[in-house]
Design a protein around this motif. Structure first.
Motif, PDB file in Angstrom:
ATOM      1  N   VAL A 150      49.794 -24.248-114.028  1.00 29.67           N
ATOM      2  CA  VAL A 150      51.251 -24.531-114.320  1.00 29.67           C
ATOM      3  C   VAL A 150      51.762 -24.387-115.649  1.00 29.67           C
ATOM      4  CG1 VAL A 150      53.245 -26.177-113.851  1.00 29.67           C
ATOM      5  CG2 VAL A 150      51.725 -25.934-112.055  1.00 29.67           C
TER       6      VAL A 150
ATOM      7  N   THR B 123      49.410 -32.870-104.982  1.00 28.39           N
ATOM      8  CA  THR B 123      50.518 -32.605-104.444  1.00 28.39           C
ATOM      9  C   THR B 123      51.260 -33.787-104.120  1.00 28.39           C
ATOM     10  OG1 THR B 123      49.084 -32.434-102.062  1.00 28.39           O
ATOM     11  CG2 THR B 123      49.753 -30.398-103.058  1.00 28.39           C
TER      12      THR B 123
ATOM     13  N   LYS C  42      52.046 -20.172-110.481  1.00 30.94           N
ATOM     14  CA  LYS C  42      52.400 -20.857-109.389  1.00 30.94           C
ATOM     15  C   LYS C  42      51.209 -21.557-108.597  1.00 30.94           C
ATOM     16  CE  LYS C  42      54.928 -21.590-105.111  1.00 30.94           C
ATOM     17  NZ  LYS C  42      55.149 -20.648-103.992  1.00 30.94           N
TER      18      LYS C  42
ATOM     19  N   CYS D 118      55.176 -35.353-110.567  1.00 29.76           N
ATOM     20  CA  CYS D 118      55.777 -34.079-110.910  1.00 29.76           C
ATOM     21  C   CYS D 118      55.457 -32.908-110.182  1.00 29.76           C
ATOM     22  CB  CYS D 118      54.675 -33.707-112.387  1.00 29.76           C
ATOM     23  SG  CYS D 118      52.855 -33.941-112.282  1.00 29.76           S
ATOM     24  N   TYR D 119      54.940 -33.280-108.908  1.00 30.91           N
ATOM     25  CA  TYR D 119      54.589 -32.166-107.886  1.00 30.91           C
ATOM     26  C   TYR D 119      54.921 -32.242-106.347  1.00 30.91           C
ATOM     27  CZ  TYR D 119      51.579 -29.892-111.560  1.00 30.91           C
ATOM     28  OH  TYR D 119      50.864 -29.471-112.580  1.00 30.91           O
ATOM     29  N   LYS D 120      55.538 -33.627-106.044  1.00 28.83           N
ATOM     30  CA  LYS D 120      55.649 -33.902-104.777  1.00 28.83           C
ATOM     31  C   LYS D 120      57.069 -33.318-104.175  1.00 28.83           C
ATOM     32  CE  LYS D 120      57.401 -38.577-105.101  1.00 28.83           C
ATOM     33  NZ  LYS D 120      57.333 -39.812-105.361  1.00 28.83           N
ATOM     34  N   LYS D 121      57.858 -33.136-105.023  1.00 31.53           N
ATOM     35  CA  LYS D 121      59.216 -32.369-104.468  1.00 31.53           C
ATOM     36  C   LYS D 121      58.927 -30.935-104.320  1.00 31.53           C
ATOM     37  CE  LYS D 121      62.693 -35.088-107.054  1.00 31.53           C
ATOM     38  NZ  LYS D 121      61.901 -35.473-108.465  1.00 31.53           N
ATOM     39  N   GLU D 122      58.139 -30.312-104.928  1.00 28.41           N
ATOM     40  CA  GLU D 122      57.742 -28.950-104.507  1.00 28.41           C
ATOM     41  C   GLU D 122      56.603 -28.476-103.655  1.00 28.41           C
ATOM     42  OE1 GLU D 122      56.894 -25.589-107.919  1.00 28.41           O
ATOM     43  OE2 GLU D 122      57.252 -27.501-108.648  1.00 28.41           O
ATOM     44  N   PHE D 123      55.707 -29.561-103.300  1.00 34.38           N
ATOM     45  CA  PHE D 123      54.736 -29.087-102.490  1.00 34.38           C
ATOM     46  C   PHE D 123      54.696 -30.538-101.354  1.00 34.38           C
ATOM     47  CE2 PHE D 123      53.466 -27.702-106.764  1.00 34.38           C
ATOM     48  CZ  PHE D 123      53.569 -26.420-106.275  1.00 34.38           C
ATOM     49  N   SER D 124      53.902 -30.328-100.287  1.00 40.14           N
ATOM     50  CA  SER D 124      53.657 -31.212 -99.359  1.00 40.14           C
ATOM     51  C   SER D 124      52.120 -31.254 -99.025  1.00 40.14           C
ATOM     52  CB  SER D 124      54.390 -30.841 -98.190  1.00 40.14           C
ATOM     53  OG  SER D 124      53.838 -29.985 -97.540  1.00 40.14           O
TER      54      SER D 124
ATOM     55  N   GLU E 241      50.620 -15.949-108.574  1.00 40.84           N
ATOM     56  CA  GLU E 241      50.306 -17.349-107.797  1.00 40.84           C
ATOM     57  C   GLU E 241      48.687 -17.437-107.879  1.00 40.84           C
ATOM     58  OE1 GLU E 241      51.500 -16.520-103.995  1.00 40.84           O
ATOM     59  OE2 GLU E 241      53.526 -16.663-104.503  1.00 40.84           O
TER      60      GLU E 241
END
Ligand code: PLP
Length: 370
Positions: free
Chosen positions: A92, A319, A97, A323-329, A76
């Motif tokens: 990425v 975020t 991560k 391409c990232y919004k599903k994984e991060f908030s 990470e």
């Protein structure tokens, strides 16, 4: 205004100076692969920035991808969501991560007091951004890195020429990357560099940017092609002569904006950081809608109708990208979210006339008072 005023404009050296230099390339027909202009620009940049180790790269993004690979990071990496796509993509694309840390409201850089709670046994590095050329809290970040044995890589793409305590800001941390893209304070059209602390990385970076090739018959690492060619190295050599004077011009423009806007309630400007000499790369303004009664998007739409084209930079947050919004908030980084929703960077480039700056400020004043 009849002419469109864009947020930035590429600095071009005098035509003849560039043409005169590239003539030589027709004599030698050596146009890339770390030729003499590549070497010359590396040397001049080391002198100008006063850093011992610097490697020219074909662009800032690959500089970041490559230094992450060279440092053999794992697991990470703690970074900021308030940045250009490149910062997160570089993490990425190295199969690491990203872990997002919130920013400070005073200068939009990573909040060092929120880093420690994000550290896990998988964390290998911190990757902050000196956003808009504003210095991160390098002392505090360094303390945390030492305590947990983490590497620190700065995305210093906005930071060319910025000094902290008389030292180039890009010389702090284990490594920093610079971007010489056409829109940056110093450009080679496309280009970038890695500045690194440990000399042992020198050969590794050199090989990696050339397919991992060490010598004719030895390929020692899975490298990429990130070499800068001679045409762009020459562009850099020509532009470097003008960088000081362009920063001075930017300074005058930034001061004028400051003078005209700093008294308006609900408009937040950056303030001067102690011991920092800025490069005035950007002029970001946060419109605090709860105080103004009008939001950033409405102000932006109004300005565009008046032929003024600021940028919502950085909006959306990384975020929030598809391409990232599903994984991060975003709720974990509320300050970044607030800044991103209120920010506009106003036009600034060396040839922008002060009367135009006055006009832009007058229009902002008008729409806010309306
Ligand atoms: C411009 C920029 C980059 C990427 O640099 P390129 O030279 O365009 O590849 C990376 N990070 C930030 C913050 C940037 O503004």
């Amino acid at each position: 205004m009849n002419n469109k005023i864009f947020v930035t404009q590429c600095f071009m050296p005098p035509y003849e100076e560039y043409i005169n230099e590239i003539k030589n390339l027709w004599d030698t027909a050596i146009v890339t692969n770390m030729g003499i202009y590549h070497q010359k620009l590396e040397k001049q940049l080391k002198e100008y920035l006063n850093v011992p180790n610097l490697s020219l790269i074909t662009n800032g993004h690959l500089a970041l991808e490559l230094i992450i690979q060279a440092m053999e990071l794992s697991g990470e990496v703690i970074t900021t969501p308030f940045t250009f796509a490149s910062t997160t993509h570089a993490i990425v694309r190295n199969n690491l991560k990203p872990v997002f840390c919130d920013i400070k409201y005073d200068d939009y850089t990573m909040d060092p007091y929120k880093i420690e709670s994000l550290i896990t046994d998988k964390t290998s590095a911190i990757l902050p951004v000196h956003v808009f050329g504003q210095m991160c809290n390098i002392e505090e970040i360094n303390n945390i890195a030492r305590k947990y044995n983490l590497k620190v890589i700065y995305d210093a793409a906005h930071t060319f020429g910025v000094k902290y305590k008389k030292r180039s800001l890009a010389s702090y941390g284990d490594a920093s990357i610079l971007s010489f893209h056409a829109t940056k304070v110093f450009n080679t059209i496309e280009g970038g560099a890695i500045i690194f602390k440990d000399k042992y990385l020198e050969n590794k970076i050199y090989n990696l940017k050339n397919f991992g090739i060490r010598s004719k018959e030895i390929v020692e690492s899975v490298g990429l092609n990130a070499k800068m060619d001679e045409f762009r190295a020459i562009m850099g050599l020509c532009n470097l002569k003008y960088v000081e004077s362009t920063i001075q011009k930017r300074r005058k423009i930034a001061l004028r904006y400051y003078e005209k806007l700093h008294n308006i309630k609900g408009i937040k400007l950056l303030s001067h950081q102690k011991d920092v000499i800025s490069n005035f790369a950007y002029f970001p303004v946060v419109f605090e809608k709860e105080k103004l009664g009008i939001d950033r998007d409405n102000i932006c739409t109004f300005l565009e109708k008046e032929n003024i084209f600021p940028r919502k930079y950085f909006y959306p947050l990384v975020t929030e990208f598809e391409c990232y919004k599903k994984e991060f908030s975003t709720f974990k980084t509320p300050v970044a979210k607030y800044v991103s929703d209120g920010i506009l960077t106003l036009p600034i480039y060396p040839d922008l006339q002060l009367e135009v700056v006055d006009y832009i400020c007058e229009r902002i004043q008008y729409i806010i008072n309306k």
